[in-house]
Design an enzyme around this catalytic site. Structure first.
Site, PDB file in Angstrom:
ATOM      1  CG  ASP A 230      10.697   2.057  -6.071  1.00 57.03           C
ATOM      2  OD1 ASP A 230       9.650   1.944  -5.573  1.00 57.03           O
ATOM      3  OD2 ASP A 230      11.244   1.849  -7.135  1.00 57.03           O
TER       4      ASP A 230
ATOM      5  CB  THR B  53      -9.857  13.262  -3.931  1.00 54.99           C
ATOM      6  OG1 THR B  53     -10.799  12.139  -3.596  1.00 54.99           O
ATOM      7  CG2 THR B  53     -10.041  13.995  -2.697  1.00 54.99           C
TER       8      THR B  53
ATOM      9  CG  ASN C  30       9.504   6.617  -5.204  1.00 52.82           C
ATOM     10  OD1 ASN C  30       8.622   7.328  -5.121  1.00 52.82           O
ATOM     11  ND2 ASN C  30       9.941   5.782  -6.245  1.00 52.82           N
TER      12      ASN C  30
ATOM     13  CE1 TYR D 123      -3.507   5.016  -9.874  1.00 47.95           C
ATOM     14  CE2 TYR D 123      -5.468   5.643 -10.884  1.00 47.95           C
ATOM     15  CZ  TYR D 123      -4.678   5.588  -9.826  1.00 47.95           C
ATOM     16  OH  TYR D 123      -5.302   6.280  -8.746  1.00 47.95           O
TER      17      TYR D 123
ATOM     18  CE  LYS E 276      -3.899   2.820  -7.122  1.00 42.51           C
ATOM     19  NZ  LYS E 276      -3.329   3.149  -5.785  1.00 42.51           N
TER      20      LYS E 276
ATOM     21  CG  PHE F 163      -3.794  15.589  -3.003  1.00 46.07           C
ATOM     22  CD1 PHE F 163      -4.214  16.560  -2.120  1.00 46.07           C
ATOM     23  CD2 PHE F 163      -4.886  14.807  -3.675  1.00 46.07           C
ATOM     24  CE1 PHE F 163      -5.202  17.124  -1.785  1.00 46.07           C
ATOM     25  CE2 PHE F 163      -6.251  15.479  -3.599  1.00 46.07           C
ATOM     26  CZ  PHE F 163      -6.502  16.424  -2.746  1.00 46.07           C
TER      27      PHE F 163
END
Length: 313
Positions: free
Chosen positions: A56, A176, A32, A146, A150, A11
């Site tokens: 990847d 977003t 990928n 996740y 990060k 996105f």
């Protein structure tokens, strides 16, 4: 400039490709398709300054071309359904993928840009969240693949900056939305819009009083461009500080889509933050940036684009 973007079929990544090409730069996209969409790549394949590598990045970045000016690392599943379906891959792209991007930047004496996330703040005890807040995160919960990917990505980026001299930038992206989001993205705006289009009740988790702030993608892209133009290495929040409850969001979507909205309540998911709102004082000060697109305007843009950008892949 010659710019490599990981996650270019995603996105945000696809909007960056579009902006860089419009501004006259050359772009190498890498993806990928674990969560990116082939139709996003197809938008640019005939452009003379666009090159695509299907790879990847956790395994390496197979780029052997001309010297790069920037490496932007935007590759990662980013919505709960996707990163919970691919937890190991999400951790690896945050860890090994980030290191491969940093090594490529080091090899080319290029600048490195990391897309981090407001998820590093977890379910925050400080509101709104400034960059100085260390967060309240469950390191082994359902969202940890996740969150921790990060947080590690930020740590290794700063380590390469301090120890190896890589010229780095870090953004923490707050919610977003906009064209080219996947129909099965699983985040609240996508869910609500598609449920409304199908004439279904909108799913409210918990009592609907949890809050989010919603940033239109054009505002995010502008913030990224501005950060690339200054020298600042610590994380920077990019988001819209205007806060909405889920019930308020449902009402706005009903107004924009001219639908009579029904609601269906379900239990709150594990580790779902109760509040999420950015403190954008730093971005305002160093970038002269703040969001320009209202929620209603952004939703109108999203709904008008849905036929070609939110179709199921």
């Amino acid at each position: 400039m010659n710019i490599l973007i990981t996650g270019s079929a995603g996105f945000v990544g696809s909007h960056l490709v579009e902006r860089f090409l419009q501004d006259g730069h050359s772009v190498i996209g890498v993806d990928n398709y674990i969560s990116g969409q082939r139709q996003n790549t197809a938008l640019f394949l005939t452009h003379p300054r666009f090159q695509f590598l299907e790879a990847d990045v956790s395994q390496g970045i197979p780029y052997t071309g001309e010297t790069l000016d920037w490496v932007l690392h935007f590759a990662s599943p980013a919505s709960p359904p996707h990163y919970q379906e691919f937890p190991v891959e999400t951790l690896m792209v945050g860890a090994q993928g980030t290191q491969h991007g940093l090594e490529l930047a080091l090899k080319h004496s290029a600048k490195f840009f990391l897309a981090s996330t407001s998820e590093v703040y977890g379910d925050p005890h400080v509101h709104p969240q400034p960059e100085s807040y260390w967060g309240h995160v469950n390191p082994n919960g359902l969202r940890s693949c996740y969150d921790e990917a990060k947080r590690y990505a930020e740590a290794i980026t700063m380590a390469y900056h301090r120890a190896k001299g890589v010229d780095t930038r870090i953004i923490r992206i707050f919610n977003t939305y906009g064209p080219r989001m996947r129909a099965d993205d699983g985040r609240v705006i996508t869910n609500f819009v598609h449920q409304a289009l199908r004439g279904e009740p909108l799913t409210i988790y918990g009592d609907g009083q949890q809050t989010r702030s919603f940033q239109y993608v054009d505002d995010l892209i502008e913030g990224i461009m501005r950060l690339m133009g200054v020298t600042y290495h610590e994380p920077v929040n990019l988001g819209n500080p205007t806060e909405f409850t889920m019930l308020e969001l449902a009402a706005v979507i009903g107004k924009v889509m001219e639908h009579s909205i029904e609601l269906e309540y379900k239990p709150l998911p594990s580790d779902d933050p109760k509040q999420r709102q950015p403190d954008i004082g730093l971005a305002t000060n160093i970038l002269d940036w703040k969001p320009q697109v209202s929620l209603q305007e952004g939703l109108q843009n999203l709904v008008s684009s849905i036929d070609y950008s939110l179709a199921s892949s």
